[in-house]
Scaffold this active site. Structure first.
Site, short mmCIF file in Angstrom:
data_model
loop_
_atom_site.label_atom_id
_atom_site.label_comp_id
_atom_site.label_asym_id
_atom_site.label_seq_id
_atom_site.Cartn_x
_atom_site.Cartn_y
_atom_site.Cartn_z
N ASN A 160 0.87 -1.18 0.00
CA ASN A 160 0.00 0.00 0.00
C ASN A 160 0.90 1.23 0.00
O ASN A 160 1.44 1.61 1.03
CB ASN A 160 -0.89 -0.03 1.26
CG ASN A 160 -1.78 1.20 1.35
OD1 ASN A 160 -1.87 1.99 0.42
ND2 ASN A 160 -2.45 1.35 2.50
N LYS A 201 0.11 4.24 -0.41
CA LYS A 201 -0.55 5.47 0.08
C LYS A 201 -0.23 6.62 -0.89
O LYS A 201 -0.17 6.39 -2.09
CB LYS A 201 -0.13 5.75 1.52
CG LYS A 201 -0.36 4.51 2.41
CD LYS A 201 -0.20 4.75 3.87
CE LYS A 201 -0.42 3.44 4.63
NZ LYS A 201 -0.36 3.60 6.07
N HIS A 242 -9.83 1.17 4.48
CA HIS A 242 -8.58 1.46 5.18
C HIS A 242 -8.84 2.52 6.26
O HIS A 242 -9.60 3.46 6.07
CB HIS A 242 -7.51 1.95 4.20
CG HIS A 242 -6.15 2.00 4.82
ND1 HIS A 242 -5.76 3.03 5.64
CD2 HIS A 242 -5.12 1.12 4.78
CE1 HIS A 242 -4.54 2.78 6.08
NE2 HIS A 242 -4.12 1.63 5.56
N GLU A 288 -7.21 4.98 7.23
CA GLU A 288 -6.97 6.38 6.85
C GLU A 288 -8.15 6.94 6.07
O GLU A 288 -8.49 8.12 6.19
CB GLU A 288 -5.65 6.49 6.06
CG GLU A 288 -4.45 6.37 7.01
CD GLU A 288 -3.21 5.77 6.39
OE1 GLU A 288 -3.07 5.74 5.16
OE2 GLU A 288 -2.35 5.29 7.17
N GLU A 313 -5.95 -4.42 10.55
CA GLU A 313 -4.92 -3.40 10.74
C GLU A 313 -5.23 -2.57 11.98
O GLU A 313 -6.03 -1.63 11.92
CB GLU A 313 -4.87 -2.46 9.53
CG GLU A 313 -4.40 -3.11 8.25
CD GLU A 313 -3.80 -2.11 7.27
OE1 GLU A 313 -2.72 -2.39 6.74
OE2 GLU A 313 -4.40 -1.05 7.06
N GLY A 337 2.15 2.45 10.81
CA GLY A 337 3.10 3.54 10.66
C GLY A 337 3.96 3.83 11.88
O GLY A 337 4.66 4.84 11.91
N SER A 397 2.98 -1.95 10.33
CA SER A 397 4.41 -2.02 10.58
C SER A 397 5.04 -3.38 10.30
O SER A 397 5.98 -3.79 11.00
CB SER A 397 4.73 -1.55 12.02
OG SER A 397 4.34 -0.20 12.16
P1 PGA Z 1 2.46 0.45 7.68
O1 PGA Z 1 1.05 0.70 6.93
O2 PGA Z 1 2.99 -0.85 7.15
O3 PGA Z 1 3.28 1.62 7.28
O4 PGA Z 1 2.18 0.38 9.12
C1 PGA Z 1 0.14 -0.36 6.72
C2 PGA Z 1 -1.13 0.19 6.14
O5 PGA Z 1 -1.60 1.24 6.58
O6 PGA Z 1 -1.71 -0.45 5.23
#
Ligand code: PGA
Length: 265
Positions: A16, A18, A100, A102, A172, A178, A218
């Site tokens: 992903n 983003k 997601h 976000e 998640e 993150g 992460s």
């Molecule tokens: P991350 O993001 O691996 O940077 O924690 C995962 C995601 O939000 O899909």
């Protein structure tokens, strides 16, 4: 118990990106994946920004899926700023990430929005990576499982059972995304098992055993193998660590090694 048979499910690992990437880096990434001899026992998808879909599809090995990070569920029409499923498929996408955190927290997407997007994407012939996950407050109050099941309840009963195989669940936890620190394996396994049990109760143990439940938050080259060996973890959605092709390739390879260890056990 049959619902716990891990080897029946193929691993699936997604990137992903983003809101990251440039045309030149997208092309270089596609080439790196092409040169990498990705493991054959892991399904791989990349979700770039919409602008980079074409560049990636053109350079990418056929077997790597291209996904969109978002989707408009109203089809073609007078919807300024939106992108329909048909447009995505024409650009080479075969999958879309829906729900997601976000999108939910920064862009106000509700469970209803997530349901409509997931159902329309499946109707339009796209597979769906359906994200669920609790924030730190919900986790500390002890309501994490109920919270995630409620997010699933808002979507899955509306998806025809014939389409369930086109859905990959992505757990998640917001408190791990993150941060550089993944959720502890015990918490991941507990949640994935609870999700699979929910599927079993909703349909059948056999059907639940086929659902792919993946983890995001992460994931990196260092932690992917121990997470991949968990009984109910069937893959990953990777954010930060997917931005470098070599680290993403490392995660795909690490997942494959772990999956093979499990199969041999
Ligand atoms: P991350 O993001 O691996 O940077 O924690 C995962 C995601 O939000 O899909």
């Amino acid at each position: 118990m049959p619902a716990r048979v891990k080897t029946a499910r193929r691993f699936i690992v997604g990137a992903n990106w983003k809101c990251h990437g440039r045309m030149t880096s997208a092309r270089a990434y596609a080439k790196a994946l092409g040169d990498a001899a990705l493991p054959r026992d892991v399904d791989v998808y990349i979700a770039p920004s919409l602008l980079h879909l074409h560049a990636l599809r053109d350079g990418m090995p056929e077997e790597v899926e291209i996904a969109a990070q978002n989707f408009w569920d109203g089809g073609d029409g007078a919807y300024t700023g939106e992108t329909s499923g048909d447009m995505l498929r024409e650009a080479g996408a075969t999958r879309v990430i829906v729900g997601h955190s976000e999108r939910r927290t920064l862009f106000g997407e509700t469970d209803d929005d997530v349901r409509m997007k997931a159902c329309r994407a499946l109707e339009d012939g796209l597979s769906v990576s359906l994200c669920v996950g609790e924030n730190a407050g919900v986790r500390s109050e002890g309501g994490a499982v109920e919270f995630c099941i409620k997010q699933l309840e808002a979507v899955m009963p509306y998806v025809p059972e014939s389409k369930w195989r086109d859905v990959v669940v992505v757990y998640e936890p917001l408190w791990a995304i993150g941060t550089g620190i993944a959720a502890e394996p015990k918490k991941v396994q507990e949640m994935h098992a609870a999700i699979r049990d929910w599927f079993a109760a909703r349909t059948s143990v056999a059907r639940a055993a086929k659902m792919r439940i993946t983890y995001g938050g992460s994931v990196n080259e260092q932690n992917c193998q121990s997470l991949a060996q968990l009984e109910d973890v069937d893959g990953f959605l990777v954010g930060n660590a997917s931005l470098s092709a070599s680290s993403f390739i490392g995660i795909c390879k690490g997942s494959s090694v772990a999956a093979r260890k499990c199969a041999a056990a």
